[in-house]
Design a protein around this motif. Structure first.
Motif, PDB file in Angstrom:
ATOM      1  N   MET A  34      -1.936  -2.047  -6.291  1.00 30.70           N
ATOM      2  CA  MET A  34      -0.870  -1.223  -5.965  1.00 30.70           C
ATOM      3  C   MET A  34      -0.212  -0.686  -7.255  1.00 30.70           C
ATOM      4  N   LEU A  38       0.708   3.128  -8.295  1.00 27.48           N
ATOM      5  CA  LEU A  38       2.044   3.459  -8.540  1.00 27.48           C
ATOM      6  C   LEU A  38       2.173   4.217  -9.936  1.00 27.48           C
ATOM      7  N   ASN A  53      -2.050  -4.642   3.345  1.00 27.19           N
ATOM      8  CA  ASN A  53      -0.783  -5.293   3.863  1.00 27.19           C
ATOM      9  C   ASN A  53       0.370  -4.375   3.750  1.00 27.19           C
ATOM     10  N   HIS A  55       2.498  -3.791   1.503  1.00 25.74           N
ATOM     11  CA  HIS A  55       2.906  -3.546   0.292  1.00 25.74           C
ATOM     12  C   HIS A  55       2.025  -1.959   0.175  1.00 25.74           C
ATOM     13  N   ARG A  58       4.221   0.514   1.531  1.00 21.25           N
ATOM     14  CA  ARG A  58       5.510   0.810   0.878  1.00 21.25           C
ATOM     15  C   ARG A  58       4.849   1.375  -0.296  1.00 21.25           C
ATOM     16  N   THR A  59       3.738   1.377  -0.961  1.00 22.02           N
ATOM     17  CA  THR A  59       3.380   2.006  -2.238  1.00 22.02           C
ATOM     18  C   THR A  59       3.058   3.312  -2.116  1.00 22.02           C
ATOM     19  N   GLU A  61       4.427   5.177   0.362  1.00 23.77           N
ATOM     20  CA  GLU A  61       5.696   5.847   0.988  1.00 23.77           C
ATOM     21  C   GLU A  61       6.390   6.190  -0.416  1.00 23.77           C
ATOM     22  N   MET A  62       6.461   5.286  -1.336  1.00 23.52           N
ATOM     23  CA  MET A  62       7.154   5.647  -2.618  1.00 23.52           C
ATOM     24  C   MET A  62       6.661   6.718  -3.361  1.00 23.52           C
ATOM     25  N   LEU A  63       5.155   7.137  -3.104  1.00 22.75           N
ATOM     26  CA  LEU A  63       4.508   8.113  -3.764  1.00 22.75           C
ATOM     27  C   LEU A  63       4.314   9.311  -2.916  1.00 22.75           C
ATOM     28  N   ASP A  64       4.901   9.368  -1.722  1.00 22.77           N
ATOM     29  CA  ASP A  64       4.699  10.488  -0.815  1.00 22.77           C
ATOM     30  C   ASP A  64       3.214  10.766  -0.524  1.00 22.77           C
TER      31      ASP A  64
END
Lengths: 118, 143
Positions: A34, A38, A53, A55, A58-59, A61-64
């Motif tokens: 990840m 990122l 998992n 993460h 989440r990863t 999500e942060m990057l669209d």
């Protein structure tokens, strides 16, 4: 290429996000790391990964990143899928290993994600 | 007239709290999205705060992420309660990591965190005192 076409090419099972299958994907990033995702992935990128998992979600999500394909038949647990649903993501699972999945998409003209300039 | 409004939010981040990892960054991203921030800037803030949040969880005794939203810039202050970084130059080197295997199994610990934060920011300042704290002062210009 649409997510629907990708699903057909990879013979993948859709785990959530059926309503978004017409979304277009321009490139692919394949990694279990990840930290690398990122650092290098951008939006409209499909994430191909064996890491199942929260993460991963989440990863993304942060990057669209709005679509993830899990390789080698891996499937996330319910909680992780819920997080994906909240973020309106398409989650698929393919039986192919990472190398084969990448190869299939590449030979169908999906490019690798380009590295950032900065 | 110059807009002098400023919004400030602060999130506490617990050591080893992998269950809630990413929640602070996710909330920050949602706030900024509501404020109508440009999507590229939004992504840079999201990546920086997420990496910082993971760093606090993985490496520290706990800490906080504080966000100040100005009309022309986003200021991110990150601070933890130690143990501090012995060699900052080494920690800034892409690929250098002290993360244990269990962290790598979660997909992190590749030694890209701090370099990646720096890449996302217009201004990057790191201070650390052994046994005390590590502090990041980050600025991302809004346009």
């Amino acid at each position: 290429m649409t997510l629907r076409e990708i699903q057909e090419l990879l013979d993948a099972e859709i785990l959530c996000g059926w309503e978004f299958l017409d979304k277009k994907i321009e490139s692919v990033f394949a990694s279990d790391l990840m930290s690398d995702v990122l650092a290098f992935a951008n939006e409209k990128t499909l994430l191909l990964t064996g890491l199942v998992n929260a993460h991963t979600i989440r990863t993304a999500e942060m990057l669209d990143i709005s679509a993830i394909v899990f390789v080698r038949g891996k499937k996330p647990d319910e909680e992780t899928l819920e997080l994906a649903k909240e973020n309106k993501m398409v989650i698929m699972s393919t039986k192919h290993i990472m190398y084969v999945s990448s190869g299939i998409l590449y030979t169908n003209n999906l490019k690798g994600a380009s590295l950032p300039k900065k | 007239m110059e807009d002098v409004r400023k919004i400030k939010v602060k999130y506490m981040v617990e050591k080893d709290d992998f269950m809630r990892a990413g929640q602070a960054s996710s909330n920050i991203k949602k706030i900024l999205k509501k404020l109508g921030l440009d999507s590229q800037i939004l992504r840079r803030v999201a990546i920086a705060t997420y990496e910082a949040e993971m760093n606090i969880i993985i490496h520290s005794e706990g800490g906080f992420i504080e966000l100040e939203i100005h009309p022309d810039k986003i200021r991110i202050n990150v601070e933890d309660n130690g143990p501090g970084i012995k060699d900052i130059d080494l920690a800034m080197k892409a690929g250098y990591s002290t993360a244990p295997n269990k962290i790598r199994e979660l997909g992190f610990g590749a030694g890209m965190g701090l370099p990646n934060i720096k890449r996302c920011c217009d201004e990057f300042n790191i201070k650390s005192s052994l046994g005390e704290y590590t502090r990041l002062e980050l600025l991302i210009y809004n346009k």
